[in-house]
Structure formats: structure tokens, C-alpha cells
Design a protein around this motif. Structure first.
Motif, PDB file in Angstrom:
ATOM      1  N   THR A   1       0.875  -1.165   0.000  1.00 14.52           N
ATOM      2  CA  THR A   1       0.000   0.000   0.000  1.00 14.52           C
ATOM      3  C   THR A   1       0.916   1.220   0.000  1.00 14.52           C
ATOM      4  O   THR A   1       1.934   1.235   0.686  1.00 14.52           O
ATOM      5  CB  THR A   1      -0.923  -0.025   1.227  1.00 14.52           C
ATOM      6  OG1 THR A   1      -1.816  -1.142   1.063  1.00 14.52           O
ATOM      7  CG2 THR A   1      -1.726   1.250   1.365  1.00 14.52           C
ATOM      8  N   LYS A   2       0.543   2.237  -0.793  1.00 12.29           N
ATOM      9  CA  LYS A   2       1.410   3.401  -0.971  1.00 12.29           C
ATOM     10  C   LYS A   2       0.721   4.655  -0.455  1.00 12.29           C
ATOM     11  O   LYS A   2      -0.460   4.885  -0.731  1.00 12.29           O
ATOM     12  CB  LYS A   2       1.728   3.553  -2.459  1.00 12.29           C
ATOM     13  CG  LYS A   2       2.640   4.676  -2.828  1.00 12.29           C
ATOM     14  CD  LYS A   2       2.910   4.591  -4.333  1.00 12.29           C
ATOM     15  CE  LYS A   2       3.789   5.680  -4.836  1.00 12.29           C
ATOM     16  NZ  LYS A   2       4.090   5.495  -6.281  1.00 12.29           N
ATOM     17  N   PHE A   3       1.486   5.462   0.305  1.00 13.42           N
ATOM     18  CA  PHE A   3       1.003   6.735   0.833  1.00 13.42           C
ATOM     19  C   PHE A   3       1.892   7.863   0.333  1.00 13.42           C
ATOM     20  O   PHE A   3       3.116   7.792   0.481  1.00 13.42           O
ATOM     21  CB  PHE A   3       1.061   6.749   2.369  1.00 13.42           C
ATOM     22  CG  PHE A   3       0.083   5.842   3.038  1.00 13.42           C
ATOM     23  CD1 PHE A   3      -1.169   6.299   3.415  1.00 13.42           C
ATOM     24  CD2 PHE A   3       0.428   4.531   3.325  1.00 13.42           C
ATOM     25  CE1 PHE A   3      -2.067   5.465   4.062  1.00 13.42           C
ATOM     26  CE2 PHE A   3      -0.468   3.682   3.969  1.00 13.42           C
ATOM     27  CZ  PHE A   3      -1.719   4.156   4.341  1.00 13.42           C
ATOM     28  N   TRP A   4       1.279   8.898  -0.255  1.00 18.61           N
ATOM     29  CA  TRP A   4       2.003  10.120  -0.599  1.00 18.61           C
ATOM     30  C   TRP A   4       2.151  10.962   0.662  1.00 18.61           C
ATOM     31  O   TRP A   4       1.210  11.068   1.445  1.00 18.61           O
ATOM     32  CB  TRP A   4       1.244  10.960  -1.616  1.00 18.61           C
ATOM     33  CG  TRP A   4       0.988  10.340  -2.937  1.00 18.61           C
ATOM     34  CD1 TRP A   4      -0.230  10.005  -3.450  1.00 18.61           C
ATOM     35  CD2 TRP A   4       1.945  10.020  -3.960  1.00 18.61           C
ATOM     36  NE1 TRP A   4      -0.083   9.480  -4.711  1.00 18.61           N
ATOM     37  CE2 TRP A   4       1.245   9.477  -5.051  1.00 18.61           C
ATOM     38  CE3 TRP A   4       3.328  10.138  -4.035  1.00 18.61           C
ATOM     39  CZ2 TRP A   4       1.882   9.064  -6.211  1.00 18.61           C
ATOM     40  CZ3 TRP A   4       3.953   9.720  -5.197  1.00 18.61           C
ATOM     41  CH2 TRP A   4       3.235   9.192  -6.263  1.00 18.61           C
ATOM     42  N   LEU A   5       3.281  11.608   0.843  1.00 16.73           N
ATOM     43  CA  LEU A   5       3.445  12.643   1.864  1.00 16.73           C
ATOM     44  C   LEU A   5       3.206  13.971   1.163  1.00 16.73           C
ATOM     45  O   LEU A   5       3.806  14.223   0.107  1.00 16.73           O
ATOM     46  CB  LEU A   5       4.838  12.612   2.482  1.00 16.73           C
ATOM     47  CG  LEU A   5       5.013  11.552   3.587  1.00 16.73           C
ATOM     48  CD1 LEU A   5       5.088  10.166   3.017  1.00 16.73           C
ATOM     49  CD2 LEU A   5       6.205  11.877   4.424  1.00 16.73           C
ATOM     50  N   LEU A   6       2.318  14.781   1.686  1.00 17.47           N
ATOM     51  CA  LEU A   6       1.947  16.033   1.039  1.00 17.47           C
ATOM     52  C   LEU A   6       2.663  17.219   1.656  1.00 17.47           C
ATOM     53  O   LEU A   6       3.089  17.180   2.817  1.00 17.47           O
ATOM     54  CB  LEU A   6       0.434  16.221   1.114  1.00 17.47           C
ATOM     55  CG  LEU A   6      -0.403  15.046   0.587  1.00 17.47           C
ATOM     56  CD1 LEU A   6      -1.892  15.361   0.686  1.00 17.47           C
ATOM     57  CD2 LEU A   6      -0.023  14.696  -0.841  1.00 17.47           C
ATOM     58  N   LYS A   7       2.766  18.277   0.881  1.00 14.51           N
ATOM     59  CA  LYS A   7       3.498  19.479   1.308  1.00 14.51           C
ATOM     60  C   LYS A   7       2.946  20.070   2.599  1.00 14.51           C
ATOM     61  O   LYS A   7       3.682  20.645   3.390  1.00 14.51           O
ATOM     62  CB  LYS A   7       3.445  20.523   0.195  1.00 14.51           C
ATOM     63  CG  LYS A   7       4.386  21.685   0.408  1.00 14.51           C
ATOM     64  CD  LYS A   7       4.339  22.670  -0.741  1.00 14.51           C
ATOM     65  CE  LYS A   7       5.127  22.100  -1.892  1.00 14.51           C
ATOM     66  NZ  LYS A   7       5.346  23.066  -2.983  1.00 14.51           N
ATOM     67  N   ASP A   8       1.637  19.921   2.846  1.00 16.51           N
ATOM     68  CA  ASP A   8       1.020  20.518   4.039  1.00 16.51           C
ATOM     69  C   ASP A   8       1.235  19.695   5.312  1.00 16.51           C
ATOM     70  O   ASP A   8       0.704  20.016   6.363  1.00 16.51           O
ATOM     71  CB  ASP A   8      -0.469  20.761   3.814  1.00 16.51           C
ATOM     72  CG  ASP A   8      -1.294  19.485   3.669  1.00 16.51           C
ATOM     73  OD1 ASP A   8      -0.736  18.361   3.773  1.00 16.51           O
ATOM     74  OD2 ASP A   8      -2.511  19.601   3.444  1.00 16.51           O
ATOM     75  N   GLY A   9       1.984  18.603   5.225  1.00 18.05           N
ATOM     76  CA  GLY A   9       2.270  17.780   6.399  1.00 18.05           C
ATOM     77  C   GLY A   9       1.314  16.617   6.585  1.00 18.05           C
ATOM     78  O   GLY A   9       1.425  15.873   7.557  1.00 18.05           O
ATOM     79  N   SER A  10       0.419  16.428   5.651  1.00 17.18           N
ATOM     80  CA  SER A  10      -0.530  15.311   5.731  1.00 17.18           C
ATOM     81  C   SER A  10      -0.084  14.196   4.786  1.00 17.18           C
ATOM     82  O   SER A  10       0.948  14.301   4.117  1.00 17.18           O
ATOM     83  CB  SER A  10      -1.943  15.781   5.374  1.00 17.18           C
ATOM     84  OG  SER A  10      -1.995  16.223   4.027  1.00 17.18           O
ATOM     85  N   VAL A  11      -0.856  13.124   4.758  1.00 18.19           N
ATOM     86  CA  VAL A  11      -0.595  12.018   3.838  1.00 18.19           C
ATOM     87  C   VAL A  11      -1.865  11.691   3.075  1.00 18.19           C
ATOM     88  O   VAL A  11      -2.968  12.010   3.516  1.00 18.19           O
ATOM     89  CB  VAL A  11      -0.072  10.753   4.571  1.00 18.19           C
ATOM     90  CG1 VAL A  11       1.208  11.048   5.314  1.00 18.19           C
ATOM     91  CG2 VAL A  11      -1.091  10.171   5.489  1.00 18.19           C
ATOM     92  N   GLU A  12      -1.688  11.076   1.929  1.00 18.91           N
ATOM     93  CA  GLU A  12      -2.829  10.670   1.102  1.00 18.91           C
ATOM     94  C   GLU A  12      -2.579   9.260   0.590  1.00 18.91           C
ATOM     95  O   GLU A  12      -1.466   8.947   0.136  1.00 18.91           O
ATOM     96  CB  GLU A  12      -2.978  11.638  -0.071  1.00 18.91           C
ATOM     97  CG  GLU A  12      -4.139  11.327  -0.983  1.00 18.91           C
ATOM     98  CD  GLU A  12      -4.272  12.361  -2.088  1.00 18.91           C
ATOM     99  OE1 GLU A  12      -4.369  11.940  -3.259  1.00 18.91           O
ATOM    100  OE2 GLU A  12      -4.278  13.564  -1.782  1.00 18.91           O
ATOM    101  N   LEU A  13      -3.588   8.450   0.644  1.00 24.66           N
ATOM    102  CA  LEU A  13      -3.489   7.088   0.128  1.00 24.66           C
ATOM    103  C   LEU A  13      -3.345   7.143  -1.391  1.00 24.66           C
ATOM    104  O   LEU A  13      -4.182   7.729  -2.081  1.00 24.66           O
ATOM    105  CB  LEU A  13      -4.730   6.286   0.520  1.00 24.66           C
ATOM    106  CG  LEU A  13      -4.779   4.832   0.065  1.00 24.66           C
ATOM    107  CD1 LEU A  13      -3.689   4.017   0.758  1.00 24.66           C
ATOM    108  CD2 LEU A  13      -6.152   4.244   0.353  1.00 24.66           C
TER     109      LEU A  13
END
Length: 95
Positions: free
Chosen positions: A40-52
């Protein structure tokens, strides 16, 4: 040969990245117990959150929520590990 830098072992999951993915935006893979092609892959986003990004390991919603929280709590550590491993000064983000 690619390596799989292991970042964490958390609640029976292995959280890592593939050594050949430095051209992609920052992300982590999660597999049960050990690295797998079916992760399973999660992006780390610029705002400090993550997205599946995908759920190829077919984790439950509860597990995804728990892992998202854990990855978010360790966001800065993961950023530093990515920069160090790939020897980059800046991070490319998905969003």
C-alpha cells in the motif's frame, strides 16, 4: 540491485521506500510484516498530511486510518530519511 530502506515496523506492518524511486514524489510503502510488491502506498503532502495512493496490499480501512495517523506523526523523520538516503536538498511532493 534495489534496496528497501526500512523506516519503521509498526503494529505488524513494515513501512519503507524503494531505493529506485528518487524521481517520484515523496512516499512510503506499507506491507504486512516485510516488504512486498503488493504494498500500500502513501504520498506525503506538502502541508504535512498524507494521502493514500493505492491499496495493493488490501489493508482494511481501520488499518489505513491507523497507518495514516502514524505516518503523519513521523512526517519530519520520513522527510529527513528521504533527503539523506537519496542525497537531495529538496523534496518533490505529489501535492
Amino acid at each position: 540491485m534495489w534496496s528497501l530502506p526500512n523506516l519503521f515496523n509498526f503494529a505488524g506492518y513494515c513501512i519503507y521506500f524503494w531505493s529506485n524511486e528518487s524521481g517520484e514524489p515523496i512516499h512510503v510503502h506499507v506491507s504486512v510484516k516485510r516488504p512486498s510488491n503488493q504494498s500500500t502506498k502513501f504520498w506525503l503532502l506538502k502541508d504535512g498530511s498524507v494521502e493514500l495512493a493505492n491499496n495493493h496490499a488490501e489493508l482494511s480501512r481501520k488499518s489505513i486510518k491507523r497507518l495514516s495517523f502514524f505516518i503523519t506523526q513521523n512526517y519530519n523523520f520520513i522527510l529527513a530519511a528521504w533527503k539523506n538516503y537519496f542525497e537531495v536538498d529538496s523534496i518533490k511532493f505529489y501535492k
